[in-house]
Design a protein around this motif. Structure first.
Motif, mmCIF file in Angstrom:
data_model
loop_
_atom_site.group_PDB
_atom_site.id
_atom_site.type_symbol
_atom_site.label_atom_id
_atom_site.label_comp_id
_atom_site.label_asym_id
_atom_site.label_seq_id
_atom_site.Cartn_x
_atom_site.Cartn_y
_atom_site.Cartn_z
ATOM 1 N N GLU A 38 53.412 38.158 45.114
ATOM 2 C CA GLU A 38 52.966 37.007 45.779
ATOM 3 C C GLU A 38 54.075 36.710 46.959
ATOM 4 N N ALA A 39 55.314 37.136 46.806
ATOM 5 C CA ALA A 39 56.595 36.653 47.726
ATOM 6 C C ALA A 39 56.943 37.718 48.646
ATOM 7 N N VAL A 40 56.692 39.223 48.187
ATOM 8 C CA VAL A 40 57.385 40.118 49.030
ATOM 9 C C VAL A 40 56.211 40.773 49.686
ATOM 10 N N TRP A 41 55.092 41.353 48.991
ATOM 11 C CA TRP A 41 54.240 42.204 49.613
ATOM 12 C C TRP A 41 53.414 41.518 50.924
ATOM 13 N N PRO A 42 53.143 40.157 50.397
ATOM 14 C CA PRO A 42 52.378 39.669 51.748
ATOM 15 C C PRO A 42 53.268 39.520 53.001
ATOM 16 N N VAL A 43 54.722 39.564 52.931
ATOM 17 C CA VAL A 43 55.504 39.694 54.074
ATOM 18 C C VAL A 43 55.516 41.049 54.713
ATOM 19 N N VAL A 44 55.567 42.155 53.974
ATOM 20 C CA VAL A 44 55.674 43.377 54.310
ATOM 21 C C VAL A 44 54.120 43.765 54.913
#
Length: 53
Positions: A38-44
């Motif tokens: 939820e926090a890292v992969w959407p940014v990537v």
């Protein structure tokens, strides 16, 4: 590591196409932690989508 400890590394990256994001988690948690989906992969994903054909 804290953000303050890592942020100066941005000056050492020669590419102008770079982004500094603060996300929850530690070294391994960044990739596989419970908050990563939820926090890292959407940014990537968003960063890569902006640069893909």
């Amino acid at each position: 590591m804290t953000a303050e400890a890592v942020r100066p590394l941005m000056d050492l990256i020669s590419s102008q196409d770079k982004t500094f994001e603060i996300v929850p988690g530690g070294h391994m948690g960044l990739v596989s932690g419970s908050q990563a989906p939820e926090a890292v992969w959407p940014v990537v994903r968003a960063w890569l989508q902006q640069r893909s054909n």
